[in-house]
Design an enzyme around this catalytic site. Structure first.
Site, PDB file in Angstrom:
ATOM      1  N   GLY A  16      42.032  72.149  49.082  1.00 37.55           N
ATOM      2  CA  GLY A  16      43.174  71.380  48.595  1.00 37.55           C
ATOM      3  C   GLY A  16      43.038  70.967  47.139  1.00 37.55           C
ATOM      4  CB  ALA A  17      40.826  71.987  44.516  1.00 35.45           C
ATOM      5  CB  SER A  18      46.531  73.580  44.126  1.00 39.87           C
ATOM      6  OG  SER A  18      47.150  72.785  45.126  1.00 39.87           O
ATOM      7  NE  ARG A  19      50.448  69.930  44.185  1.00 41.64           N
ATOM      8  CZ  ARG A  19      50.725  70.850  45.110  1.00 41.64           C
ATOM      9  NH1 ARG A  19      50.314  70.676  46.351  1.00 41.64           N
ATOM     10  NH2 ARG A  19      51.417  71.920  44.821  1.00 41.64           N
ATOM     11  N   GLY A  20      45.999  66.864  42.226  1.00 43.48           N
ATOM     12  CA  GLY A  20      45.523  65.569  42.684  1.00 43.48           C
ATOM     13  C   GLY A  20      44.015  65.374  42.612  1.00 43.48           C
ATOM     14  CE1 TYR A 167      46.415  60.554  56.739  1.00 45.43           C
ATOM     15  CE2 TYR A 167      46.235  58.155  56.742  1.00 45.43           C
ATOM     16  CZ  TYR A 167      45.994  59.373  56.133  1.00 45.43           C
ATOM     17  OH  TYR A 167      45.332  59.423  54.932  1.00 45.43           O
TER      18      TYR A 167
END
Length: 416
Positions: A16-20, A167
């Site tokens: 999940g490293a494409s952003r943020g 969650y």
């Protein structure tokens, strides 16, 4: 937190490293000259969220690292295995795994369909378990291997479950992987730790969930605080630092960082606490907010103040608020002005009054003392302080509850 070159030549596999936050950790490590594997599914631009694995890869390389962008949906084992094999082929092994990918839906049990439940658990818990399982054989070959999960400290209290059970289950699943794997692989020298922010972090996803509210951004920190804290953890000896549920502030203070203001999105604003903080934190947060201007609740009659609040709200209603909020609120008040009140910002031009919503069930139900309710709308008691201290209890969609704060700020105090 200055780079010291300790990650030079080391290979990080980050989900999940494409952003943020994931991208911030990648860029931080790249400044040391690290090899970064970006394992995320965003190959094409998202209509609402900026960044792809390729734009993130360019930032990594511009920062001084080498990057291998891999299209990976961590719900699928074959894609995970393929990306890990590509990483080993490209860089000779894997030294560090960052389990960052996560899905969120802060909704109650009846508002969370099984499709959303499955998505969160498949990405958060199952994804973390599967990616870790796939990387561990290669981590065993590293001389200082680390697994770092972006997950909260385990605190098995109902307040961290009610309102968003699905969650919480999914996020705590990531933390349970830390609890078990840290002990299981300690003899192999693999450190397994969790890192969690003490305050909300402003990311593109947070911006989308919050409806682009600038007031929300001002109460957040940048992802750099997580990146710096992660760097401090990943440069520790894996055999001596494992099994920890670390908070970003604590890690940085231990590393000698004294200026936390550098991470604020904007100075001079109260910081919004994150979820799942340890037991003592809600009290500390309440005191901090009271010192910053929030006043503690006190006993005493509110007179007809609740009715005046709703009269003022009715004067502000309109299609603009309805379009930006799209929510129905129910207020269950106790104390001197006990009763039920509603605020409909979903239908027509909106409506407000005593009793229950005339159209449909509420998206958010708030329970509190009538005195505290009036103080909250006067700006004397901040909603975050009220919630964290237990003065305000809520059921329903938390993101829609947060949108109510913008309406509160538009009510002139003189009218109350």
């Amino acid at each position: 937190m200055l780079n010291a070159g300790k990650l030079a030549g080391r290979t990080l596999f980050i989900t999940g490293a494409s952003r943020g936050i994931g991208k911030a950790i990648a860029v931080k490590a790249a400044r040391d000259g690290a090899n970064i594997v970006i394992a995320a599914k965003t190959a094409e631009p998202h209509p609402k969220l900026p960044g792809t694995i390729y734009t993130a890869a360019k930032e990594v390389e511009d920062a001084g690292g080498k990057c291998l962008p891999c299209v990976v949906d961590i719900q699928h084992e074959d894609q995970v295995k393929s990306a890990v094999e590509e990483a080993v082929k490209a860089f000779g092994g894997i030294d560090i795994l960052i389990n960052n990918a996560s899905a969120i839906s802060l909704t109650g049990t009846l508002e969370t369909p099984m499709k959303r439940y499955d998505l969160m658990n498949n990405i958060n818990t199952r994804g973390t378990y599967m990616v870790s399982r796939t990387c561990i054989p290669y981590l065993k070959e590293s001389n200082n291997p680390h697994i770092l999960n972006l997950s909260p400290p385990l605190s098995m209290q109902s307040k961290w479950f009610r309102g968003h059970v699905a969650y919480s289950i999914a996020k705590y699943g990531m933390s349970m992987c830390v609890l078990g794997m840290a002990d299981e692989f300690q003899s192999d020298g693999i450190a397994v730790n969790a890192l969690w922010p003490r305050t909300a972090i402003w990311t593109a996803a947070m911006n989308m969930l919050g409806g682009g509210e600038d007031a929300l951004r001002k109460q957040c920190r940048t992802p750099d605080i997580i990146a710096d804290a992660a760097y401090a953890i990943l440069t520790k000896d894996s055999r001596s630092y494992t099994g920890n549920f670390a908070m970003d502030e604590d890690v940085l203070k231990e590393a000698g960082v004294t200026d936390l203001d550098q991470y604020a999105c904007e100075l001079g604003h109260d910081l919004l606490p994150d979820f799942f903080l340890p037991d003592e934190d809600p009290v500390a947060v309440r005191k901090k907010m009271e010192q910053a201007g929030s006043k503690p609740a006190s006993s005493g009659a509110a007179g007809n103040q609740v009715a005046k609040v709703f009269e003022s709200i009715q004067g502000l209603l309109g299609e603009t608020y309805v379009a930006s909020t799209k929510a129905v609120y129910q207020f269950e008040l106790k104390g001197d002005e006990a009763g039920q009140w509603y605020l409909d910002l979903k239908n027509g031009a909106g409506s407000a009054g005593s009793g229950t919503p005339p159209e449909g069930s509420p998206d958010v139900t708030m329970r509190m003392d009538s005195v505290d309710f009036v103080k909250m709308f006067k700006g004397e008691l901040k909603p975050t302080a009220a919630f964290m201290s237990g003065k305000l209890k809520m059921d329903g969609d938390l993101m829609k509850a947060m949108k109510l704060e913008s309406l509160m700020k538009n009510i002139p105090p003189a009218k109350l």
